[in-house]
Design a protein around this motif. Structure first.
Motif, PDB file in Angstrom:
ATOM      1  N   SER A   1      59.990 100.105 -18.047  1.00  0.00           N
ATOM      2  CA  SER A   1      59.589  99.310 -16.904  1.00  0.00           C
ATOM      3  C   SER A   1      59.997 100.019 -15.622  1.00  0.00           C
ATOM      4  O   SER A   1      60.840 100.914 -15.623  1.00  0.00           O
ATOM      5  CB  SER A   1      60.223  97.925 -16.971  1.00  0.00           C
ATOM      6  OG  SER A   1      61.572  97.971 -16.580  1.00  0.00           O
ATOM      7  N   GLU A  30      55.150 102.933  -8.266  1.00  0.00           N
ATOM      8  CA  GLU A  30      54.334 101.737  -8.524  1.00  0.00           C
ATOM      9  C   GLU A  30      52.848 102.086  -8.503  1.00  0.00           C
ATOM     10  O   GLU A  30      52.053 101.511  -9.247  1.00  0.00           O
ATOM     11  CB  GLU A  30      54.637 100.645  -7.499  1.00  0.00           C
ATOM     12  CG  GLU A  30      55.988 100.003  -7.654  1.00  0.00           C
ATOM     13  CD  GLU A  30      56.123  99.141  -8.900  1.00  0.00           C
ATOM     14  OE1 GLU A  30      55.102  98.751  -9.511  1.00  0.00           O
ATOM     15  OE2 GLU A  30      57.272  98.845  -9.266  1.00  0.00           O
ATOM     16  N   GLN A  33      51.881 103.310 -11.782  1.00  0.00           N
ATOM     17  CA  GLN A  33      51.788 102.166 -12.694  1.00  0.00           C
ATOM     18  C   GLN A  33      50.464 101.427 -12.488  1.00  0.00           C
ATOM     19  O   GLN A  33      49.830 100.998 -13.451  1.00  0.00           O
ATOM     20  CB  GLN A  33      52.975 101.225 -12.481  1.00  0.00           C
ATOM     21  CG  GLN A  33      53.071 100.137 -13.511  1.00  0.00           C
ATOM     22  CD  GLN A  33      53.304 100.672 -14.905  1.00  0.00           C
ATOM     23  OE1 GLN A  33      54.095 101.592 -15.114  1.00  0.00           O
ATOM     24  NE2 GLN A  33      52.620 100.124 -15.889  1.00  0.00           N
ATOM     25  N   ASP A  34      50.036 101.276 -11.237  1.00  0.00           N
ATOM     26  CA  ASP A  34      48.754 100.628 -10.949  1.00  0.00           C
ATOM     27  C   ASP A  34      47.597 101.377 -11.605  1.00  0.00           C
ATOM     28  O   ASP A  34      46.680 100.762 -12.162  1.00  0.00           O
ATOM     29  CB  ASP A  34      48.507 100.536  -9.440  1.00  0.00           C
ATOM     30  CG  ASP A  34      49.448  99.573  -8.747  1.00  0.00           C
ATOM     31  OD1 ASP A  34      50.080  98.732  -9.430  1.00  0.00           O
ATOM     32  OD2 ASP A  34      49.555  99.667  -7.503  1.00  0.00           O
ATOM     33  N   ASN A  37      47.566 100.711 -15.257  1.00  0.00           N
ATOM     34  CA  ASN A  37      47.037  99.370 -15.513  1.00  0.00           C
ATOM     35  C   ASN A  37      45.514  99.357 -15.503  1.00  0.00           C
ATOM     36  O   ASN A  37      44.891  98.582 -16.239  1.00  0.00           O
ATOM     37  CB  ASN A  37      47.593  98.373 -14.498  1.00  0.00           C
ATOM     38  CG  ASN A  37      49.052  98.070 -14.724  1.00  0.00           C
ATOM     39  OD1 ASN A  37      49.586  98.273 -15.803  1.00  0.00           O
ATOM     40  ND2 ASN A  37      49.716  97.602 -13.682  1.00  0.00           N
ATOM     41  N   GLU A  38      44.908 100.213 -14.703  1.00  0.00           N
ATOM     42  CA  GLU A  38      43.445 100.306 -14.695  1.00  0.00           C
ATOM     43  C   GLU A  38      42.939 100.835 -16.043  1.00  0.00           C
ATOM     44  O   GLU A  38      41.909 100.398 -16.537  1.00  0.00           O
ATOM     45  CB  GLU A  38      42.966 101.198 -13.546  1.00  0.00           C
ATOM     46  CG  GLU A  38      43.198 100.603 -12.174  1.00  0.00           C
ATOM     47  CD  GLU A  38      42.487  99.271 -11.978  1.00  0.00           C
ATOM     48  OE1 GLU A  38      41.302  99.151 -12.346  1.00  0.00           O
ATOM     49  OE2 GLU A  38      43.138  98.341 -11.461  1.00  0.00           O
ATOM     50  N   TYR A  39      43.665 101.789 -16.619  1.00  0.00           N
ATOM     51  CA  TYR A  39      43.302 102.282 -17.948  1.00  0.00           C
ATOM     52  C   TYR A  39      43.414 101.170 -18.993  1.00  0.00           C
ATOM     53  O   TYR A  39      42.584 101.067 -19.889  1.00  0.00           O
ATOM     54  CB  TYR A  39      44.199 103.457 -18.365  1.00  0.00           C
ATOM     55  CG  TYR A  39      43.766 104.781 -17.808  1.00  0.00           C
ATOM     56  CD1 TYR A  39      42.660 105.448 -18.320  1.00  0.00           C
ATOM     57  CD2 TYR A  39      44.465 105.373 -16.768  1.00  0.00           C
ATOM     58  CE1 TYR A  39      42.254 106.670 -17.821  1.00  0.00           C
ATOM     59  CE2 TYR A  39      44.077 106.602 -16.253  1.00  0.00           C
ATOM     60  CZ  TYR A  39      42.972 107.243 -16.781  1.00  0.00           C
ATOM     61  OH  TYR A  39      42.585 108.448 -16.276  1.00  0.00           O
ATOM     62  N   VAL A  40      44.427 100.356 -18.869  1.00  0.00           N
ATOM     63  CA  VAL A  40      44.620  99.248 -19.811  1.00  0.00           C
ATOM     64  C   VAL A  40      43.451  98.273 -19.722  1.00  0.00           C
ATOM     65  O   VAL A  40      42.951  97.797 -20.748  1.00  0.00           O
ATOM     66  CB  VAL A  40      45.967  98.527 -19.564  1.00  0.00           C
ATOM     67  CG1 VAL A  40      46.070  97.249 -20.374  1.00  0.00           C
ATOM     68  CG2 VAL A  40      47.128  99.459 -19.882  1.00  0.00           C
ATOM     69  N   LYS A  41      42.989  97.981 -18.511  1.00  0.00           N
ATOM     70  CA  LYS A  41      41.830  97.091 -18.343  1.00  0.00           C
ATOM     71  C   LYS A  41      40.617  97.629 -19.096  1.00  0.00           C
ATOM     72  O   LYS A  41      39.901  96.872 -19.746  1.00  0.00           O
ATOM     73  CB  LYS A  41      41.466  96.951 -16.861  1.00  0.00           C
ATOM     74  CG  LYS A  41      42.390  96.085 -16.075  1.00  0.00           C
ATOM     75  CD  LYS A  41      41.897  96.020 -14.632  1.00  0.00           C
ATOM     76  CE  LYS A  41      42.912  95.403 -13.719  1.00  0.00           C
ATOM     77  NZ  LYS A  41      42.484  95.429 -12.311  1.00  0.00           N
ATOM     78  N   GLN A  44      41.106  97.263 -22.880  1.00  0.00           N
ATOM     79  CA  GLN A  44      41.049  95.886 -23.369  1.00  0.00           C
ATOM     80  C   GLN A  44      39.677  95.229 -23.181  1.00  0.00           C
ATOM     81  O   GLN A  44      39.429  94.180 -23.770  1.00  0.00           O
ATOM     82  CB  GLN A  44      42.115  95.042 -22.673  1.00  0.00           C
ATOM     83  CG  GLN A  44      43.510  95.434 -23.079  1.00  0.00           C
ATOM     84  CD  GLN A  44      44.581  94.638 -22.356  1.00  0.00           C
ATOM     85  OE1 GLN A  44      44.360  94.097 -21.284  1.00  0.00           O
ATOM     86  NE2 GLN A  44      45.761  94.573 -22.957  1.00  0.00           N
TER      87      GLN A  44
END
Length: 93
Positions: A1, A30, A33-34, A37-41, A44
């Motif tokens: 984290s 950060e 990290q953002d 998070n776009e890759y995770v979107k 998913q």
């Protein structure tokens, strides 16, 4: 984290030497990290058409824009994102 990254950065003197440098280190870490998070979107997303649109936007707009900003900062700051030395933000990239 990110909390752990910040803690380790402070513990090992990789968080910046001034409050402003610490703020920049936090901001760029950060930011990475953002982007993740776009890759995770994309990963998913169930709708293949939407997934393709998200991936295209990421590759053609988001990544180039963000890398250009980071590169400008690195150039301006003699190879570091925050301050005059390496920080945990540099490591996160």
């Amino acid at each position: 984290s990110m909390a752990i990254a910040r803690h380790l950065g402070r513990q090992f003197k990789l968080a910046g030497s001034t409050e402003l440098e610490q703020t920049f280190a936090d901001m760029y870490a950060e930011h990475v990290q953002d982007l993740l998070n776009e890759y995770v979107k994309i990963f998913q997303e169930k709708d293949e058409k939407k997934k393709q649109e998200l991936q295209e936007k990421l590759q053609k707009e988001t990544i180039p824009t963000n890398l250009a900003k980071a590169e400008a900062r690195l150039t301006q700051n003699k190879g570091h994102l925050a301050g005059s030395g390496i920080t945990y933000a540099d490591v996160s990239i």
